[in-house]
Design a protein around this motif. Structure first.
Motif, PDB file in Angstrom:
ATOM      1  N   LYS A 189       7.690  55.645  46.449  1.00  0.00           N
ATOM      2  CA  LYS A 189       6.728  54.757  46.368  1.00  0.00           C
ATOM      3  C   LYS A 189       6.505  54.006  47.858  1.00  0.00           C
ATOM      4  N   LEU A 190       7.477  54.247  48.736  1.00  0.00           N
ATOM      5  CA  LEU A 190       7.821  53.293  49.626  1.00  0.00           C
ATOM      6  C   LEU A 190       6.223  53.570  50.586  1.00  0.00           C
ATOM      7  N   ILE A 191       6.125  52.259  51.230  1.00  0.00           N
ATOM      8  CA  ILE A 191       4.880  52.425  52.354  1.00  0.00           C
ATOM      9  C   ILE A 191       5.573  51.717  53.690  1.00  0.00           C
ATOM     10  N   ASP A 192       5.161  52.500  54.483  1.00  0.00           N
ATOM     11  CA  ASP A 192       5.439  52.103  55.919  1.00  0.00           C
ATOM     12  C   ASP A 192       4.403  50.948  56.285  1.00  0.00           C
ATOM     13  N   HIS A 193       5.126  49.694  56.710  1.00  0.00           N
ATOM     14  CA  HIS A 193       4.436  48.341  56.774  1.00  0.00           C
ATOM     15  C   HIS A 193       3.466  48.676  58.088  1.00  0.00           C
ATOM     16  N   GLU A 194       3.540  49.440  58.901  1.00  0.00           N
ATOM     17  CA  GLU A 194       2.888  49.707  59.915  1.00  0.00           C
ATOM     18  C   GLU A 194       1.503  50.767  59.724  1.00  0.00           C
ATOM     19  N   SER A 195       1.611  51.314  58.440  1.00  0.00           N
ATOM     20  CA  SER A 195       0.653  52.401  58.124  1.00  0.00           C
ATOM     21  C   SER A 195      -1.076  51.846  58.085  1.00  0.00           C
ATOM     22  N   THR A 196      -1.912  52.599  58.586  1.00  0.00           N
ATOM     23  CA  THR A 196      -3.108  52.266  58.478  1.00  0.00           C
ATOM     24  C   THR A 196      -4.004  53.358  57.672  1.00  0.00           C
ATOM     25  N   TYR A 236       4.575  66.054  52.813  1.00  0.00           N
ATOM     26  CA  TYR A 236       3.528  67.349  52.890  1.00  0.00           C
ATOM     27  C   TYR A 236       2.071  67.080  52.590  1.00  0.00           C
ATOM     28  N   ASP A 237       1.327  67.644  53.390  1.00  0.00           N
ATOM     29  CA  ASP A 237      -0.192  67.377  53.116  1.00  0.00           C
ATOM     30  C   ASP A 237      -0.845  68.449  52.296  1.00  0.00           C
ATOM     31  N   ASP A 238       0.204  69.598  51.919  1.00  0.00           N
ATOM     32  CA  ASP A 238      -0.308  70.749  51.149  1.00  0.00           C
ATOM     33  C   ASP A 238       0.407  70.681  49.734  1.00  0.00           C
ATOM     34  N   ALA A 239       0.976  69.495  49.240  1.00  0.00           N
ATOM     35  CA  ALA A 239       1.606  69.573  48.098  1.00  0.00           C
ATOM     36  C   ALA A 239       0.741  69.885  47.001  1.00  0.00           C
ATOM     37  N   ASP A 240       1.238  70.650  45.736  1.00  0.00           N
ATOM     38  CA  ASP A 240       0.181  71.120  44.832  1.00  0.00           C
ATOM     39  C   ASP A 240       1.194  70.737  43.576  1.00  0.00           C
ATOM     40  N   ALA A 241       1.129  69.405  42.942  1.00  0.00           N
ATOM     41  CA  ALA A 241       2.129  69.229  41.803  1.00  0.00           C
ATOM     42  C   ALA A 241       1.247  68.973  40.729  1.00  0.00           C
ATOM     43  N   ASN A 242       2.137  68.621  39.588  1.00  0.00           N
ATOM     44  CA  ASN A 242       1.635  68.034  38.164  1.00  0.00           C
ATOM     45  C   ASN A 242       1.211  66.627  38.255  1.00  0.00           C
ATOM     46  N   HIS A 243       1.488  66.078  39.304  1.00  0.00           N
ATOM     47  CA  HIS A 243       1.161  64.541  39.380  1.00  0.00           C
ATOM     48  C   HIS A 243       0.436  64.474  40.730  1.00  0.00           C
ATOM     49  N   PRO A 244      -0.451  63.013  40.701  1.00  0.00           N
ATOM     50  CA  PRO A 244      -0.918  62.850  42.074  1.00  0.00           C
ATOM     51  C   PRO A 244       0.021  62.789  43.383  1.00  0.00           C
ATOM     52  N   THR A 245      -0.205  63.255  44.375  1.00  0.00           N
ATOM     53  CA  THR A 245       0.434  63.030  45.561  1.00  0.00           C
ATOM     54  C   THR A 245      -0.408  62.345  46.752  1.00  0.00           C
ATOM     55  N   ILE A 246       0.474  61.888  47.692  1.00  0.00           N
ATOM     56  CA  ILE A 246      -0.068  61.202  48.831  1.00  0.00           C
ATOM     57  C   ILE A 246       0.747  61.631  50.169  1.00  0.00           C
ATOM     58  N   TYR A 247       0.076  62.091  51.152  1.00  0.00           N
ATOM     59  CA  TYR A 247       0.642  62.432  52.121  1.00  0.00           C
ATOM     60  C   TYR A 247       1.290  61.248  52.744  1.00  0.00           C
ATOM     61  N   SER A 248       2.521  61.385  53.420  1.00  0.00           N
ATOM     62  CA  SER A 248       3.156  60.345  53.860  1.00  0.00           C
ATOM     63  C   SER A 248       4.160  60.427  54.918  1.00  0.00           C
ATOM     64  N   PRO A 249       3.472  60.609  56.266  1.00  0.00           N
ATOM     65  CA  PRO A 249       4.436  60.754  57.454  1.00  0.00           C
ATOM     66  C   PRO A 249       5.640  60.040  57.725  1.00  0.00           C
ATOM     67  N   PHE A 250       5.712  58.711  56.917  1.00  0.00           N
ATOM     68  CA  PHE A 250       6.717  57.797  57.121  1.00  0.00           C
ATOM     69  C   PHE A 250       7.966  58.293  56.275  1.00  0.00           C
ATOM     70  N   HIS A 251       7.786  59.186  55.400  1.00  0.00           N
ATOM     71  CA  HIS A 251       8.991  60.125  54.687  1.00  0.00           C
ATOM     72  C   HIS A 251       9.688  60.781  55.693  1.00  0.00           C
ATOM     73  N   SER A 252       9.207  61.276  56.682  1.00  0.00           N
ATOM     74  CA  SER A 252       9.736  62.229  57.788  1.00  0.00           C
ATOM     75  C   SER A 252      10.523  61.418  59.020  1.00  0.00           C
ATOM     76  N   LYS A 253      10.240  60.017  58.665  1.00  0.00           N
ATOM     77  CA  LYS A 253      10.648  59.273  59.942  1.00  0.00           C
ATOM     78  C   LYS A 253      11.911  58.587  59.770  1.00  0.00           C
ATOM     79  N   SER A 254      12.874  58.177  60.740  1.00  0.00           N
ATOM     80  CA  SER A 254      13.977  57.468  60.427  1.00  0.00           C
ATOM     81  C   SER A 254      13.856  56.090  59.967  1.00  0.00           C
ATOM     82  N   GLU A 255      12.491  55.525  60.426  1.00  0.00           N
ATOM     83  CA  GLU A 255      12.278  53.955  59.927  1.00  0.00           C
ATOM     84  C   GLU A 255      12.410  54.060  58.397  1.00  0.00           C
ATOM     85  N   LEU A 256      12.120  54.811  57.574  1.00  0.00           N
ATOM     86  CA  LEU A 256      12.261  55.082  56.327  1.00  0.00           C
ATOM     87  C   LEU A 256      13.790  54.687  55.948  1.00  0.00           C
TER      88      LEU A 256
END
Length: 615
Positions: A134-141, A177-197
């Motif tokens: 559920k983490l959000i990058d505070h620099e996200s637009t 991932y921007d191509d996730a196919d899950a049983n729950h809603p998903t949101i693509y987040s580049p933040f989760h691949s960054k050291s800033e997380l």
């Protein structure tokens, strides 16, 4: 300010002040980001296991996470004993700790009282799935991220120090991932691949102290938040993320590696090394794509000791097999974190030995929480009869005492100033002394820091992030350290070993002896005694013979000689003294037992025969 109605009576404050040097309150440890009550609710990790566990321990997220220290962050008995001391020394200091060790409990409003007594069993699942996703990058637009940030008023000025932003949306899960196919809603987040997380909880400052114009760190005004939430204007405790930020790993190409990164050939981000890419499925559902860049959710560091204590304390609620697997991964991480070179050369009436330790990580070696964590060189010289004629860095596993005399120990030591110690003793006690100190919440000085910097190190950059060497020096560009020894003339065999220890005896005894609140220090001490006293882990080993290694027929096992070379000189000297001609195979092995090269495979005559190879 935290969205809680917290009222502490004057009587309670005075009671705490008898134990505490500073009249701190909860607001002294306030930090921006999502506050309690602003991030909705969180799914239990057990719920996530339904899809993300039980099908492939080599790839699935659940098994790896349950064997990690992230999952045990709130069960860790070393942390719990440290938490007690922090609360003793500064009222409500534990809030700073709980926000990263049990972020779900903190966000749902159970971090006060700051001893963790209101935390639930689910809160004790540590840094868990739904929090991270559920983490959000505070620099996200991204519109969804901006929409949430518009509902809160405390946006962090940078990444780090537990200043997390966590969405209040309870169903969608963020991921890389921007191509996730899950049983729950998903949101693509580049933040989760960054050291800033990872910076969120791995760049830690004490907000109760602020950098003054004279370069010292001074206490803030009572019960007021830091006048600056800039990480580099508060007292530095850990700088793992910032060390990486100023390293050569923080580049698009990264650094080539065949031991870290899994399927990657180069490593750059924190995730590349600590969540290596594996091949497999992210869930057990039939529509899940097979990936070769699946992050392994182990978050492996160097802790091989605390999982043993967690297993003993919580065997009925933790996955013991996962913890055992985590210990093995941590051992592998430590063995690959450094390279060691040993050079021995003859002088007029002695031998001169050099041990070089090369940092193979993207941060200082060692890095992270400084209290009791250390690495050292053990160098032993033996005579022709295998008697010890010299030793530096001797460690007694029975007493857990390291002989520090002449020993190269890589560590950071914090302490408190004269002014802080005087204020601490103003209530008539004499428990605080200026200088080196384990009192985490009161420390406002760095006494020593000789830890080895990473590739790309410059003094100016590390000074800027409050991570410059203290009491030691490294040249710009250095990411290794060399130690010189002088050995007796009768030295025949020289063995160098590099050890890592999670926690020292001194820190364990401090946490026991200074605890006047509860039994967490005693519990920790008993567990420490019963589980090998944080036995040091061998990271690297090298051996050097001042004379050629002599091999007889009796030494040969199945006609195979196994030799560990000296990495610095790359020379292997072998002298055969055989009673009869013999077929011999000579292999070079690395420290993990893997054959590097076969040097000789043939017959050796029944006479003195010296062979030298350059490997």
């Amino acid at each position: 300010m935290k969205n809680l109605d917290i009222k502490i009576s004057a009587f309670i404050i005075m009671a705490y002040l008898f134990l505490s040097w500073v009249p701190t309150g909860i607001d002294d440890f306030f930090l921006p980001g999502s506050q309690p009550g602003e991030s909705g609710s969180f799914d239990s990790p057990n719920h996530c296991d339904n899809c993300h566990g039980g099908y492939d321990v080599d790839a699935e997220p659940a098994f790896a996470w349950r064997g990690s220290m992230m999952a045990q962050a709130m069960r860790d008995p070393l942390y719990l004993a440290s938490l007690t001391i922090a609360n003793q020394d500064a009222l409500d200091a534990g809030d700073l700790c709980i926000r990263c060790h049990s972020p779900v409990g903190w966000l749902e409003g159970r971090s006060t009282p700051t001893d963790g007594s209101l935390l639930t069993d689910n809160d004790k699942e540590g840094v868990q799935c739904h929090f991270c996703h559920k983490l959000i990058d505070h620099e996200s637009t991204a519109p969804l991220d901006v929409a949430y940030m518009n509902t809160i008023s405390n946006i962090p000025p940078q990444h780090g120090n537990g200043m997390f932003i966590v969405d209040s949306e309870n169903h969608a899960k963020r991921g890389p991932y921007d191509d996730a196919d899950a049983n729950h809603p998903t949101i693509y987040s580049p933040f989760h691949s960054k050291s800033e997380l990872c910076a969120t909880c791995h760049d830690v400052s004490n907000p109760a102290f602020t950098l003054a114009p004279d370069g010292t760190y001074q206490p803030n005004t009572f019960d007021e938040a830091s006048p600056t939430f800039n990480t580099y204007e508060m007292f530095p405790v850990e700088r793992t993320y910032s060390e990486w930020k100023m390293s050569a790993y923080n580049t698009p190409e990264g650094i080539p590696s065949d031991v870290f990164g899994g399927n990657k050939t180069n490593v750059s981000s924190c995730q590349d090394c600590h969540m290596k890419d594996v091949s497999g499925y992210g869930s057990n559902k039939p529509n899940t794509p097979f990936r070769t860049d699946l992050p392994f959710h182990d978050m492996t560091g160097g802790n091989t000791f605390i999982p043993l204590l967690v297993k003993q304390q919580y065997s009925s609620v933790v996955d013991n097999d996962a913890l055992d697997a985590g210990i093995l991964r941590a051992e592998g991480m430590l063995q690959n974190a450094a390279t060691m070179n040993l050079i021995v050369s003859p002088e007029e009436d002695e031998y001169e030995a050099y041990v070089e330790i090369i940092n193979e990580t993207g941060h200082k070696l060692p890095s992270g929480y400084p209290e009791g964590r250390r690495m050292w060189i053990n160098l032993v010289a033996y005579d022709i009869n295998d008697n010890i004629v010299f030793e530096s860095g001797a460690y007694d596993p029975v007493t857990a005492i390291l002989d520090k005399n002449g020993t190269k120990i890589y560590e950071a030591k914090l302490g408190m100033s004269e002014a802080v110690a005087a204020a601490a003793n103003a209530n008539g006690t004499t428990v605080y002394t200026a200088g080196e100190s384990f009192h985490f919440a009161l420390n406002n000085m760095v006494i020593k820091d000789n830890r080895i910097p990473p590739r790309g190190f410059t003094n100016a950059n590390f000074e800027a992030i409050q991570a410059a060497p203290v009491g030691y020096s490294y040249e710009d560009g250095e990411y290794s350290d060399e130690t010189e020894y002088y050995l007796p003339a009768d030295s025949h065999r020289v063995v160098a070993k590099l050890y890592y220890q999670t926690v020292s005896k001194e820190y364990i005894e401090f946490l026991r002896d200074k605890n006047i609140t509860d039994n967490t220090g005693e519990v920790l001490y008993s567990l420490w005694e019963a589980n090998g006293k944080s036995a040091p882990v061998l990271m690297q080993e090298a051996e050097f013979f001042t004379e050629p290694l002599s091999i007889t027929n009796e030494d040969l096992m199945e006609n195979i000689v196994q030799i560990y070379p000296n990495p610095a000189s790359h020379l292997v000297n072998v002298k055969f003294n055989l009673a009869q001609s013999t077929d011999v195979k000579i292999d070079i092995f690395d420290i993990n037992g893997k054959i590097i090269e076969t040097l000789y495979n043939g017959q050796v005559a029944a006479e003195d025969h010296k062979i030298t190879w350059n490997t």
